[in-house]
Each structure stands twice: as structure tokens, then as C-alpha cells.
Design an enzyme around this catalytic site. Structure first.
Site, PDB file in Angstrom:
ATOM      1  N   HIS A   1       0.835  -1.206   0.000  1.00  0.00           N
ATOM      2  CA  HIS A   1       0.000   0.000   0.000  1.00  0.00           C
ATOM      3  C   HIS A   1       0.874   1.262   0.000  1.00  0.00           C
ATOM      4  O   HIS A   1       0.631   2.210  -0.746  1.00  0.00           O
ATOM      5  CB  HIS A   1      -0.881   0.050   1.258  1.00  0.00           C
ATOM      6  CG  HIS A   1      -1.903  -1.030   1.377  1.00  0.00           C
ATOM      7  ND1 HIS A   1      -1.998  -1.857   2.470  1.00  0.00           N
ATOM      8  CD2 HIS A   1      -2.911  -1.414   0.539  1.00  0.00           C
ATOM      9  CE1 HIS A   1      -3.016  -2.697   2.319  1.00  0.00           C
ATOM     10  NE2 HIS A   1      -3.576  -2.457   1.154  1.00  0.00           N
TER      11      HIS A   1
ATOM     12  N   LYS B   1     -18.317  -5.424   7.093  1.00  0.00           N
ATOM     13  CA  LYS B   1     -17.110  -6.248   7.019  1.00  0.00           C
ATOM     14  C   LYS B   1     -16.490  -6.367   8.394  1.00  0.00           C
ATOM     15  O   LYS B   1     -16.616  -5.463   9.224  1.00  0.00           O
ATOM     16  CB  LYS B   1     -16.087  -5.588   6.082  1.00  0.00           C
ATOM     17  CG  LYS B   1     -16.344  -5.801   4.612  1.00  0.00           C
ATOM     18  CD  LYS B   1     -15.093  -5.445   3.831  1.00  0.00           C
ATOM     19  CE  LYS B   1     -15.304  -5.415   2.347  1.00  0.00           C
ATOM     20  NZ  LYS B   1     -14.125  -4.878   1.649  1.00  0.00           N
TER      21      LYS B   1
ATOM     22  N   ARG C   1      -2.889  -6.596  -8.139  1.00  0.00           N
ATOM     23  CA  ARG C   1      -1.781  -7.543  -8.003  1.00  0.00           C
ATOM     24  C   ARG C   1      -1.924  -8.642  -9.046  1.00  0.00           C
ATOM     25  O   ARG C   1      -1.523  -8.519 -10.167  1.00  0.00           O
ATOM     26  CB  ARG C   1      -1.763  -8.111  -6.573  1.00  0.00           C
ATOM     27  CG  ARG C   1      -1.264  -7.113  -5.547  1.00  0.00           C
ATOM     28  CD  ARG C   1      -1.676  -7.478  -4.154  1.00  0.00           C
ATOM     29  NE  ARG C   1      -3.131  -7.403  -4.010  1.00  0.00           N
ATOM     30  CZ  ARG C   1      -3.789  -7.619  -2.893  1.00  0.00           C
ATOM     31  NH1 ARG C   1      -3.139  -7.976  -1.808  1.00  0.00           N
ATOM     32  NH2 ARG C   1      -5.096  -7.501  -2.847  1.00  0.00           N
TER      33      ARG C   1
ATOM     34  N   SER D   1      -2.720  -7.785   3.212  1.00  0.00           N
ATOM     35  CA  SER D   1      -2.944  -7.570   4.651  1.00  0.00           C
ATOM     36  C   SER D   1      -3.277  -8.907   5.330  1.00  0.00           C
ATOM     37  O   SER D   1      -2.853  -9.160   6.459  1.00  0.00           O
ATOM     38  CB  SER D   1      -4.096  -6.589   4.857  1.00  0.00           C
ATOM     39  OG  SER D   1      -3.786  -5.340   4.296  1.00  0.00           O
TER      40      SER D   1
END
Ligand code: ADP
Length: 163
Positions: free
Chosen positions: A18, A42, A91, A129
Site C-alpha cells: 500500500h 465487514k 496484483r 494484509s
């Protein structure tokens, strides 16, 4: 005209991947707002305040970067704050479906907001993460993946040593 870019995400926690995107975006745009998108549906490991604190720590050297948090739609935040660009990182191919869905969704909500994708530097391609959380919980070293100033905080939180 000054270009203000928005980089939204969970940042649960912020990784070197990030930070690399933030650093590169800060060179491309006049202003970059990193937004902790706080979605109540979430489940996150870190609180919104903790995520903001970590992001402020790792971006303190970038003079045109600010940190904020928001509980609504990212497209609405961009309208409110006059951000013209939305930055996302992509990614592997597995990110693609999510990112293109998000792009179409945001475009229909706010047609003035243009999405720009930045690809990770080679060392960050496989970094997420969730991998950092997995490593930290089971006693693995995360020092290659997070900023040194937040490493201890992350480990303590993952191992239940802070509330
Ligand atoms: P979200 O829940 O919105 O996907 P994340 O914090 O996981 O939030 O990611 C925010 C953005 O940063 C996403 O566009 C994601 O693809 C990108 N990103 C995550 N990890 C990396 C990385 N290692 N390198 C580059 N971009 C990344």
C-alpha cells in the site's frame, strides 16, 4: 487545475505494498487522500482509529498525502471532497474481477471519477494484509512487509496483547 486523487481501502493493516502505491501516487498527483473505507458489514482486525494512526505514521514523509476515514460510499466521498481520480492497486489476476466490478460500480455512481490502476513493485506482488495477519498471529516475522514504526503495534494487536 489541481488534481486530487483518492486511494481507498481497508488497510487492515497498511502494508509496504500500500505504501509503495501511496508514494508513487504522491508523485503523480497534486494531492492524495488515503481513505480508510469503514464498511460496517465487514469484519476488520484493526479499528478505524488504529488504521488511521498506522497510515499517518507510514505516510508522514509524504507532504501532499492526507488520511481520512468514511463510512459511506467511496464515490460519494469523492464527490463531496472534489477528488477527480480513484487509485487502486492490482496484483494478480485474482484481483481483477473485484477491481473491474468496483470500477463499473463507482463509474455509475460518479461518472466524473476516473479510476487509475497502479501495479505493485515486484517485491509486493504477493503481499496482502491477510497474509501479514496470518504470519503475525502465528509468530512469523512481518518486518519485510510493514513499516518498522508500526511493526510492534501490529504484532501486539495480532497476538492479543492490546485491546
Ligand atoms: P480493499 O478491501 O478495498 O481491497 P485493501 O486494503 O485490501 O482494501 O486494498 C486497497 C487497495 O490496495 C486495493 O486496490 C488493493 O488491490 C491494493 N493493494 C493491496 N495490497 C497491495 C499490494 N501488495 N501492492 C499493491 N496494491 C495493493
Amino acid at each position: 487545475m489541481k488534481i486530487k486523487a483518492l486511494y481507498p481501502g481497508s488497510f487492515d493493516p497498511v502494508s509496504n505494498g500500500h505504501t509503495d502505491i501511496i508514494r508513487r501516487a504522491s508523485k503523480l498527483f497534486d494531492e492524495v487522500v488515503v481513505l480508510v473505507a469503514d464498511n460496517k458489514n465487514k469484519h476488520y482486525t484493526f479499528t478505524c482509529e488504529e488504521k488511521v494512526m498506522m497510515l499517518k505514521t507510514v505516510t508522514k514523509e509524504f507532504k501532499n498525502v492526507t488520511i481520512d476515514s468514511y463510512q459511506g460510499l467511496v464515490a460519494d466521498y469523492a464527490k463531496e471532497k472534489n477528488c477527480q481520480i480513484l487509485i487502486r492497486g492490482l496484483r494478480l489476476a485474482s484481483d481483477y474481477e473485484n477491481e473491474i466490478t468496483l470500477f463499473q460500480f463507482n463509474r455509475s455512481l460518479n461518472p466524473n471519477l476516473e479510476t487509475i490502476i497502479l501495479f505493485p513493485s515486484a517485491s509486493n506482488f504477493f503481499l496482502s494484509s491477510s497474509k501479514i495477519k496470518e504470519l503475525g498471529q502465528f509468530g512469523g516475522s512481518i518486518s519485510k512487509y510493514v513499516h518498522p514504526e508500526i511493526e510492534e503495534f501490529i504484532i501486539n494487536k495480532l497476538q492479543g496483547k492490546t485491546k
